[in-house]
Design an enzyme around this catalytic site. Structure first.
Site, PDB file in Angstrom:
ATOM      1  N   ARG A 136       0.852  -1.180   0.000  1.00 37.47           N
ATOM      2  CA  ARG A 136       0.000   0.000   0.000  1.00 37.47           C
ATOM      3  C   ARG A 136       0.895   1.240   0.000  1.00 37.47           C
ATOM      4  NH1 ARG A 136      -3.721  -2.449  -1.783  1.00 37.47           N
ATOM      5  NH2 ARG A 136      -5.761  -2.767  -0.842  1.00 37.47           N
ATOM      6  N   HIS A 141      -1.199   0.179 -10.239  1.00 36.01           N
ATOM      7  CA  HIS A 141      -1.870  -0.794  -9.366  1.00 36.01           C
ATOM      8  C   HIS A 141      -2.406  -1.983 -10.158  1.00 36.01           C
ATOM      9  CE1 HIS A 141      -4.044  -1.244  -5.259  1.00 36.01           C
ATOM     10  NE2 HIS A 141      -3.802  -2.423  -5.804  1.00 36.01           N
TER      11      HIS A 141
END
Ligand code: GLV
Length: 317
Positions: free
Chosen positions: A229, A277
């Protein structure tokens, strides 16, 4: 025939109809008589919700939920939902096919960096035959966060001859991986990690954990690959560590703000590779099968806390 189990789906920007098909297929295969509908703002007395970043109205409208299934591994976006009821059990995905894809991504960038292919746009551009060929002792790969995904990545890199280290909050054992735990183990783990692969979830404990102090404990010139993250990294400290040569390069797939804002310096830093991502796209069928299996167990009376992927809220994952 029993009454169908009412299930509501709120899948954010995910491909709704493909997910609904996958869920319908998995529920049928598991022998579940379920009636799944997309959340449209109206209550349908759903027993379960299948979600990715759902609107708060889902929880104020569907007040009889027995569990919520997060269609992803990371739950920080759900835990910060202002309407999430405090006692509603959350079940997240465990690997569900993401781990092999993320391991493939990490190994791809390891292969690229250890051959010097990330420099100057690669040897083809310079018509250069004299590039690094990895003949010496392979660099060690340290994986921070060794749950289902991190452990898979750590094992995967050993297949290609990289010594693997793992670090986690609490002690773990993984065959073929040197494991370290807690604040005490962190220094020793970092000092040996030529490549640092971050797979940590975003929690109160991990937010901003990868800062200047941590980068300074890595061997000089170490490389960072972040597939966990973005909020675990202090962006400005990362740029400084790259500019000073303390870090050699960074491959970043996740960011504090997504999509990464167009003006963010990461986009054009010469030592940073940005990917949007995509290291571990959630494969629909295995994810749906995992949810179906969990619902079968809940319907048979299992306590949510006994299911794989049950989220301990205080821990944050
Ligand atoms: C993706 O980022 C996930 O949490 O599954």
């Amino acid at each position: 025939m029993s009454t169908p189990i009412p299930i509501v789906a709120a899948l954010g920007n995910m491909a709704q109809s493909a997910w609904l098909d996958a869920l319908a297929g998995a529920f049928a295969a598991a022998g579940l008589n379920a009636d799944v509908a997309v959340f449209d703002g109206r209550a349908r007395d759903a027993r379960y919700a299948v979600v990715w970043l759902p609107p708060p109205e889902l929880f104020t409208t569907e007040t009889g939920l027995r569990a919520v299934f997060n269609v992803g591994a990371g739950v920080e976006g759900l835990l910060t939902n202002p309407a999430l009821p405090p006692d509603l059990p959350i079940i997240r995905l465990v690997d569900a096919g993401m781990a092999p894809k993320m391991a493939e991504y990490v190994c791809f960038y390891l292969a690229r960096a250890t051959r010097g292919l990330d420099r100057f746009g690669g040897p083809q551009k310079l018509r250069d035959w004299n590039v690094d060929r990895p003949r010496g002792t392979p660099p060690a790969v340290g994986v921070m966060g060794i749950g289902a995904i991190g452990a898979y990545i750590a094992r995967a890199v050993t297949v290609f001859g990289y010594p693997a280290l793992g670090w986690s909050r609490t002690e773990k054992r993984i065959d073929g991986v040197r494991c370290y735990a807690g604040a005490d183990g962190l220094r020793e783990f970092l000092a040996q990690s030529n490549f640092l692969v971050n797979v940590l979830p975003l929690t109160n404990e991990t937010e901003n954990l990868l800062d200047a102090k941590l980068f300074a404990q890595l061997p000089r010139g170490a490389h960072l690959i972040n597939v966990g993250r973005g909020g675990t990294i202090v962006d400005a400290d990362l740029i400084r560590a790259l500019d000073s040569g303390q870090l050699g390069s960074a491959v970043l797939d996740v960011f504090r703000v997504e999509p990464l804002p167009r003006e963010h310096p990461f986009w054009h830093h010469p030592r940073i590779t940005v990917t949007p991502h995509l290291s571990g796209p959630t494969p629909r069928e295995p994810a749906a099968a995992q949810i179906a299996e969990a619902i079968v167990r809940l319907e048979a009376g299992a306590s949510p806390a006994t299911l794989p992927g049950f989220v301990e809220r205080a821990r944050g994952y």
